[in-house]
Design a protein around this motif. Structure first.
Motif, PDB file in Angstrom:
ATOM      1  N   LYS A   1      -1.406  -0.842  -4.320  1.00 44.89           N
ATOM      2  CA  LYS A   1      -2.605  -0.387  -3.784  1.00 44.89           C
ATOM      3  C   LYS A   1      -2.551   1.034  -3.526  1.00 44.89           C
ATOM      4  CE  LYS A   1      -6.507  -1.551  -1.135  1.00 44.89           C
ATOM      5  NZ  LYS A   1      -6.776  -2.164  -0.034  1.00 44.89           N
ATOM      6  N   ILE A   2      -3.065   1.972  -3.959  1.00 49.80           N
ATOM      7  CA  ILE A   2      -2.792   3.488  -3.827  1.00 49.80           C
ATOM      8  C   ILE A   2      -3.795   3.931  -2.973  1.00 49.80           C
ATOM      9  CG2 ILE A   2      -2.141   5.795  -4.730  1.00 49.80           C
ATOM     10  CD1 ILE A   2      -1.333   4.429  -7.048  1.00 49.80           C
ATOM     11  N   GLN A   3      -3.300   4.886  -1.731  1.00 49.13           N
ATOM     12  CA  GLN A   3      -3.957   5.539  -0.836  1.00 49.13           C
ATOM     13  C   GLN A   3      -4.202   6.922  -0.837  1.00 49.13           C
ATOM     14  OE1 GLN A   3      -4.434   3.292   3.021  1.00 49.13           O
ATOM     15  NE2 GLN A   3      -5.422   5.051   3.691  1.00 49.13           N
ATOM     16  N   ASP A   4      -4.929   7.669  -1.114  1.00 48.90           N
ATOM     17  CA  ASP A   4      -4.705   9.126  -1.105  1.00 48.90           C
ATOM     18  C   ASP A   4      -5.023   9.622   0.630  1.00 48.90           C
ATOM     19  OD1 ASP A   4      -4.332  11.797  -2.040  1.00 48.90           O
ATOM     20  OD2 ASP A   4      -6.504  11.913  -2.929  1.00 48.90           O
TER      21      ASP A   4
ATOM     22  N   VAL B   1       0.797  -1.060  -0.068  1.00 50.82           N
ATOM     23  CA  VAL B   1      -0.059  -0.054   0.086  1.00 50.82           C
ATOM     24  C   VAL B   1       0.974   1.278   0.118  1.00 50.82           C
ATOM     25  CG1 VAL B   1      -1.889   1.370   1.151  1.00 50.82           C
ATOM     26  CG2 VAL B   1      -1.646  -1.173   1.203  1.00 50.82           C
ATOM     27  N   MET B   2       0.972   1.918  -0.962  1.00 54.96           N
ATOM     28  CA  MET B   2       1.413   3.370  -1.208  1.00 54.96           C
ATOM     29  C   MET B   2       0.428   4.437  -0.820  1.00 54.96           C
ATOM     30  SD  MET B   2       3.070   4.952  -4.700  1.00 54.96           S
ATOM     31  CE  MET B   2       2.297   6.301  -5.220  1.00 54.96           C
ATOM     32  N   GLY B   3       1.098   5.316   0.061  1.00 56.02           N
ATOM     33  CA  GLY B   3       0.125   6.459   0.533  1.00 56.02           C
ATOM     34  C   GLY B   3       0.598   7.702  -0.413  1.00 56.02           C
TER      35      GLY B   3
ATOM     36  N   LYS C   1       3.543   2.661  10.204  1.00 56.50           N
ATOM     37  CA  LYS C   1       3.008   1.416   9.258  1.00 56.50           C
ATOM     38  C   LYS C   1       1.690   1.318   8.792  1.00 56.50           C
ATOM     39  CE  LYS C   1       7.460  -0.912  10.661  1.00 56.50           C
ATOM     40  NZ  LYS C   1       8.214  -1.900  11.378  1.00 56.50           N
ATOM     41  N   LYS C   2       1.074   2.497   8.687  1.00 62.72           N
ATOM     42  CA  LYS C   2      -0.442   2.365   8.502  1.00 62.72           C
ATOM     43  C   LYS C   2      -0.299   2.139   6.821  1.00 62.72           C
ATOM     44  CE  LYS C   2      -2.847   5.342  11.520  1.00 62.72           C
ATOM     45  NZ  LYS C   2      -2.292   6.563  11.982  1.00 62.72           N
ATOM     46  N   ILE C   3       0.806   2.462   6.330  1.00 62.75           N
ATOM     47  CA  ILE C   3       0.940   2.325   4.980  1.00 62.75           C
ATOM     48  C   ILE C   3       2.472   1.691   4.680  1.00 62.75           C
ATOM     49  CG2 ILE C   3      -0.450   4.258   3.901  1.00 62.75           C
ATOM     50  CD1 ILE C   3       1.798   6.136   3.732  1.00 62.75           C
ATOM     51  N   ASP C   4       2.449   1.051   3.449  1.00 62.59           N
ATOM     52  CA  ASP C   4       3.929   0.271   3.594  1.00 62.59           C
ATOM     53  C   ASP C   4       5.131   1.426   3.115  1.00 62.59           C
ATOM     54  OD1 ASP C   4       2.993  -2.446   3.990  1.00 62.59           O
ATOM     55  OD2 ASP C   4       1.771  -2.180   2.214  1.00 62.59           O
ATOM     56  N   PHE C   5       4.691   2.421   2.157  1.00 63.31           N
ATOM     57  CA  PHE C   5       5.372   3.520   1.730  1.00 63.31           C
ATOM     58  C   PHE C   5       4.802   4.584   1.260  1.00 63.31           C
ATOM     59  CE2 PHE C   5       5.904   3.416  -3.031  1.00 63.31           C
ATOM     60  CZ  PHE C   5       5.049   1.884  -3.334  1.00 63.31           C
TER      61      PHE C   5
END
Ligand code: ARG
Length: 263
Positions: A83-86, A42-44, A99-103
């Motif tokens: 997976k992308i999270q805005d 998951v990428m923020g 670590k809510k997002i992987d990077f």
């Protein structure tokens, strides 16, 4: 790439004006790769920063841009589905840290302060800060900002740049906003006299808003761009290796040619 950020800008702005609270976390998956056994990263990102990451809302609600193409290609090489999270730019480094997002990848500039809490990959691009003002404003250098109100995205390097200008000129007032389209809107409405934004991003916003202009400023340092991973993450080496392979194969040059142009 024509009118679209305007729409994205309007969407983001109305969201924030409507006071719907925090962000409307948009999630986009790379559907081409939908295998159950695939590991997911998951990428923020903060999708307000064309051509690095933005939403072309005239076409879809998908997040696109240079960072997205690079992240897709790199994670694919590493054997992951992306997976992308805005989210708001301000939340990215804390989200990596916890670590809510992987990077995170969002045109992020590595600096000492951030490197204390996250690990950065090798840098993949360089920019410098520009100033955006109304087209009619006099701007020949930062001295023309005396007595003015300058805006920048909260927690960005541009906020630091704005504060450096303030320290120099004393009479300047610095204001921050969560999202870049809000800043653009405030200059258009005359509530901010100028904003600090990175060169290619500034050029793109100005292209979409012909009542604005961009100017280079003296005395700013080059800013690198890198992805941020949690401290100690083994993925940094893998990420760097994948970028290097893509670069050697000429793939990254293709992405640069596709995204880093003003139209
Ligand atoms: N390079 C600047 C920084 O790291 C700004 C990046 C803003 N990115 C964004 N997607 N809004 O602070």
């Amino acid at each position: 790439m024509k009118k679209k950020w305007l729409f994205a800008a309007a969407a983001v702005l109305s969201l924030s004006l409507a006071g719907c609270g925090s962000n409307s976390d948009k999630t986009a998956t790379d559907n081409n790769n939908d295998q159950d056994n695939k590991k997911v990263l998951v990428m923020g990102t903060s999708a307000d920063f064309a051509p690095f990451e933005y939403i072309d809302s005239a076409k879809s609600d998908e997040i696109i841009g240079f960072d997205v193409d690079l992240a897709k290609a790199v994670t694919k090489k590493m054997g992951y589905q992306l997976k992308i999270q805005d989210m708001e730019f301000n939340s990215l480094i804390p989200a990596v840290q916890s670590k809510k997002i992987d990077f995170a990848m969002a045109g992020i500039t590595p600096n000492e302060k951030r490197a204390k809490v996250v690990d950065f990959t090798d840098s993949y691009y360089d920019t410098v800060d520009y100033i955006i003002t109304k087209k009619g404003a006099t701007f020949n250098g930062i001295d023309d900002l005396k007595g003015k109100k300058i805006g920048a995205q909260v927690s960005s390097i541009e906020e630091d740049t704005a504060n450096t200008i303030k320290d120099k000129l004393k009479t300047v007032k610095v204001e921050t906003r969560d999202r870049v389209p809000e800043l653009i809107q405030e200059v258009k409405l005359g509530r901010l006299d100028a904003i600090v934004l990175e060169d290619i991003v500034a050029k793109n916003y100005v292209k979409q808003n012909n009542d604005l202009k961009y100017s280079a400023i003296e005395g700013v340092e080059n800013q690198k761009k890198a992805a941020a991973f949690p401290k100690g993450s083994k993925l940094v080496t893998e990420f760097n290796k994948a970028v290097k392979e893509l670069d050697d194969a000429g793939e990254i040059d293709k992405m640069r040619a596709k995204w880093f142009k003003v139209e």
